[in-house]
Design an enzyme around this catalytic site. Structure first.
Site, short mmCIF file in Angstrom:
data_model
loop_
_atom_site.label_atom_id
_atom_site.label_comp_id
_atom_site.label_asym_id
_atom_site.label_seq_id
_atom_site.Cartn_x
_atom_site.Cartn_y
_atom_site.Cartn_z
N ASP A 17 -0.73 -7.87 11.92
CA ASP A 17 0.19 -8.14 10.80
C ASP A 17 1.62 -8.27 11.34
O ASP A 17 2.55 -7.65 10.83
CB ASP A 17 0.09 -7.02 9.76
CG ASP A 17 0.79 -7.39 8.45
OD1 ASP A 17 1.03 -8.60 8.23
OD2 ASP A 17 1.09 -6.49 7.66
N TYR A 70 0.80 -1.21 0.00
CA TYR A 70 0.00 0.00 0.00
C TYR A 70 0.85 1.27 0.00
O TYR A 70 0.33 2.35 0.26
CB TYR A 70 -0.91 0.00 1.23
CG TYR A 70 -1.75 -1.24 1.29
CD1 TYR A 70 -2.80 -1.45 0.40
CD2 TYR A 70 -1.47 -2.23 2.23
CE1 TYR A 70 -3.56 -2.59 0.45
CE2 TYR A 70 -2.23 -3.37 2.29
CZ TYR A 70 -3.28 -3.56 1.39
OH TYR A 70 -4.03 -4.69 1.44
#
Length: 814
Positions: free
Chosen positions: A571, A460
């Protein structure tokens, strides 16, 4: 004289079970022949008396005969169900029943008595039919096939299919005529006829008179004496032609049809035959022979007459027995009805008594409760004055307590207002710590986000190194056209602007215009770079790896216990763990992290989970239950933490690493997969890390350990050992007074105070080796070999040496 064509079809009592046999016979064998519905009835051996079954041997013969006669009538009535099938095909049909204890023997007897030449019967039950069936399988069919008289042709059928045909064969040589004549009377005595009109009797008489001769065309003519053609059964039977009754005869008619008598030839016919034998054409010798024949024939007629009278007497007895049975049965029914009425009355009376008993017990209980309540009321009334006084005292105390509580409430309110004010001040200070930068500043700091300054890139966005306001920083620029990027931007600002921890990356500021985040710069890159030794960097030592494991554990504990809302990273992986100049680890990248709302209905340590239909993260480190169910919990971070522990221990890729370590533990060859580039791992610490990593990476989150209660208790001692092992001053004093290495406990990595020798020959701190054994281990911590015994021996010599060294070391330091 032409023989009448007859086909006998052996069927069971139930039409449903025998209809396929009859249908096949009518279609394939009948051919305008007269059909006899043939059945072998097994007399009942148990007789019901007043609702109870008794063996026939224990009941009077009169009652047995009466009951069996009723059962015979039922069988005849059941067989009427076969007649409409014959009527539909316009085939003349009659019923033929024999009473026998064995069905096979009954069919053999019928074949002999009625000189049957065509018989159709079942080969097996329809349910047992199969395409490969080529011969009868039931015991009855096999017996009839083997033992039935050879002149009879038998078709064996199953489920409407022809299975086997036993062809007729020649009969054995016929017996002498004299023997046949002698046997004529008993054979005829087995043939009760239905009582009919005088015309019918004369016809029957004529048929009996023909019994002394033989008809041509019948294969039985050479074997047995000819029977009267009007006889329809060799035992008790009822033969009803379809044209006369259409299968609708009543039970009384069937019962009446069983009673018959033997009809003898008329005197006139006998005289006529005698006159024929005494004709003058034959001479004197013929006259003598005729006289002998007439004498024998007269004797035969006398015997037949005698037998007829016996049959009539027996029939009369049977009718009387039947009348008695009916009368007794009616009496029994009346008695049973009366008994039933009495039983019902008794049951009703018993029920009423039970109801009265229940009501009496309830009344007794109510009376007892009323007495108890009365006593309680009296006790309360007697103590009412004292209670009133106590209430007055309590009221006074309550007023005092209310005033005190009001004062406490006012104090708590003031403290709450002060806490709110301090919280606002802290929030203001925190907001001041995170600055907002312009896009122009970020462009200048990164040379317009030059690729030469790019130090990392993700799904991202990208990370750049920059120099901003005289400070080296790391700038992560997210894709502005990605909704995911915008979501991560706001999520990371929301989390990192609220929390501070030594092992969390510090957020310096943000640029909303450029969708960028500014962090402190960490020069040693990510843990992933160090594990794969990017740019030929040296490997991390095992001491550094244990310290990093401990630091990440403390960071996760801090996030999971954050108040008021716990935080799940979501994550966790080596690429998101950054290292500063001293290789201190710091956890970053909170774009997919989530706040959890603590449950108010459970314990204080239980939190609700976060649900999503689109789980995000790195597959190799993601919780399997998060992937399959979309449920993110603190135990999801524990799974990722377990994979990181195994990677730091082995240096292997994350995929299938858990299974590989499990196999090594099961085979007791952990050394084969340990990353030796980190140095010589202590076996105890390596073994503990391997088990801990496997437990954390369990597929089910319920089986994963708790970070605070279980994981940290294992990791904290390891960090102490690693720090002592990495410190050079620990092994020698400042004055160079060296300490022997054998003073150090292999497990605790500390100087021993109470050394003990184990069965493997190594010396350990007593507390350490006992804890090792009591935790279930039966192998050596140093060699991983099985300990031959678990006893420990104090090492007094080494203990004295250590105490002496401590004294000298203390003296030199002082």
């Amino acid at each position: 004289m032409e023989v009448e064509a007859r086909v006998y079809v052996a069927v069971p009592e139930s039409f449903r079970e025998g209809r396929s046999i009859l249908a096949w016979a009518l279609k394939n064998v009948a051919n305008n022949a007269k059909v006899f519905i043939t059945h072998v009835h097994i007399p009942p051996q148990m007789i019901p008396i007043l609702g109870t079954m008794f063996p026939a041997s224990q009941v009077s013969e009169k009652e047995v005969i009466a009951y069996r006669r009723v059962e015979k009538a039922k069988v005849l009535k059941k067989l009427n169900e076969y007649l409409p099938t014959c009527e539909k095909l316009k085939t003349s049909a009659m019923k033929l029943v024999i009473e026998m204890d064995d069905i096979g023997r009954g069919l053999e007897e019928l074949i002999v008595q009625h000189r049957i030449t065509k018989l159709v019967m079942g080969a097996a039950e329809d349910a047992k039919y199969h395409r490969e069936m080529r011969a009868p399988t039931s015991r009855t069919a096999i017996r009839v096939m083997q033992n039935a008289y050879p002149t009879c042709k038998i078709w064996f059928v199953c489920k409407g299919n022809l299975i086997y045909v036993r062809e007729a064969r020649e009969a054995p040589p016929p017996p002498p005529i004299s023997s046949s004549v002698r046997n004529l009377s008993p054979l005829m005595s087995l043939q009760p006829q239905r009582i009919g009109s005088p015309g019918q009797n004369s016809s029957m008489q004529r048929s009996v008179s023909a019994a002394a001769g033989y008809q041509q065309g019948d294969p039985w003519d050479d074997v047995l004496p000819r029977r009267p053609q009007s006889s329809e059964a060799a035992s008790w039977s009822a033969s009803d032609d379809i044209a006369s009754n259409s299968g609708s005869s009543s039970l009384a008619r069937d019962e009446q049809s069983e009673v018959g008598s033997v009809l003898l030839p008329s005197v006139h016919e006998s005289d006529s035959e005698e006159n024929q034998y005494s004709s003058p054409r034959h001479g004197v010798e013929d006259t003598r022979v005729d006289a002998d024949i007439c004498k024998k024939y007269g004797e035969l007629l006398s015997e037949i007459e005698k037998l007829r009278k016996e049959v009539l007497e027996e029939s009369h007895k049977c009718r009387n027995a039947q009348k008695d049975f009916i009368s007794e049965r009616q009496k029994v029914k009346a008695a049973m009805k009366q008994t039933k009425e009495i039983e019902e009355a008794l049951a009703k009376e018993k029920q009423e008594n039970e109801l009265l008993t229940t009501q009496r017990d309830e009344l007794n209980e109510q009376v007892q409760r009323a007495d108890e309540l009365n006593l309680e009321l009296e006790r309360r009334i007697s103590s009412s004055d004292r209670a009133a006084k106590e209430l007055e005292d309590t009221l006074t105390a309550s007023r005092y307590l209310l005033n005190s509580l009001q004062a406490d409430f006012d104090q708590v309110k003031r403290e709450r207002d002060e806490a709110v004010r301090e919280a606002h001040e802290l929030r203001s200070r925190r907001d001041q710590m995170s600055s907002e930068f312009s896009l122009l500043e970020l462009n200048q700091a990164t040379q317009d986000f030059s690729d030469s300054l790019k130090i990392g890139e993700g799904g991202y966005g990208a990370v750049y190194r920059g120099f901003l306001r005289n400070t080296a920083v790391a700038i992560k620029k997210l894709h502005s056209d990605s909704m995911r990027g915008a979501s991560e931007f706001h999520q990371e600002v929301s989390i990192l602007s609220r929390v501070r921890h030594p092992n969390l990356v510090t957020l310096i500021g943000a640029c909303l215009e450029g969708w960028a985040l500014v962090y402190e710069f960490l020069p040693n890159g990510s843990l992933e770079d160090r594990l794969i030794r990017a740019n030929n960097t040296p490997p991390l030592s095992w001491q550094t790896r244990i310290r990093i494991i401990g630091e990440i554990c403390t960071a996760l504990i801090f996030l999971h216990t954050n108040k008021p809302h716990p935080i799940v990273h979501g994550d966790l992986k080596p690429a998101n763990i950054l290292l500063d100049a001293n290789f201190v680890s710091k956890l970053g990248d909170f774009g997919v992290s989530r706040f959890l709302i603590r449950s108010n209905t459970t314990t204080s340590t239980t939190t609700t989970l976060y649900r999503t239909a689109h789980p995000c993260g790195t597959f190799a480190y993601m919780d399997p239950e998060y992937i399959t169910k979309g449920e993110l919990t603190p135990k999801s971070d524990v799974y990722s933490f377990g994979i990181i522990i195994l990677r730091l221990l082995t240096g292997k890729p994350p995929l299938a690493i858990t299974r590989e370590v499990e196999k090594a533990l099961e085979g007791r060859n952990l050394d084969s997969i340990i990353d030796t580039s980190a140095g010589e791992w202590p076996f105890v610490q390596a073994n503990q890390l391997a088990h801990l990593g496997v437990r954390c990476a369990e597929l089910s989150r319920r089986r994963r350990p708790d970070l605070v209660g279980e994981v940290w208790r294992v990791i904290q001692p390891m960090m102490n050992v690693a720090s002592l092992s990495a410190s050079p001053s620990f092994r020698s004093g400042s004055d160079g007074n060296s300490m022997p290495s054998y003073f150090i406990c292999p497990i605790f990595q500390e100087v021993m105070r109470d050394p003990h020798i184990a069965a493997d020959g190594f010396t350990y701190e007593a507390e350490a080796i006992r804890g090792w054994i009591e935790s279930g281990h039966d192998t050596s911590p140093m060699t991983n070999q099985k300990l031959l015994r678990l006893e420990l021996i104090p090492n007094h010599t080494l203990r004295s040496s250590i105490q002496e060294w401590r004294q000298q070391h203390h003296h030199h330091q002082s």
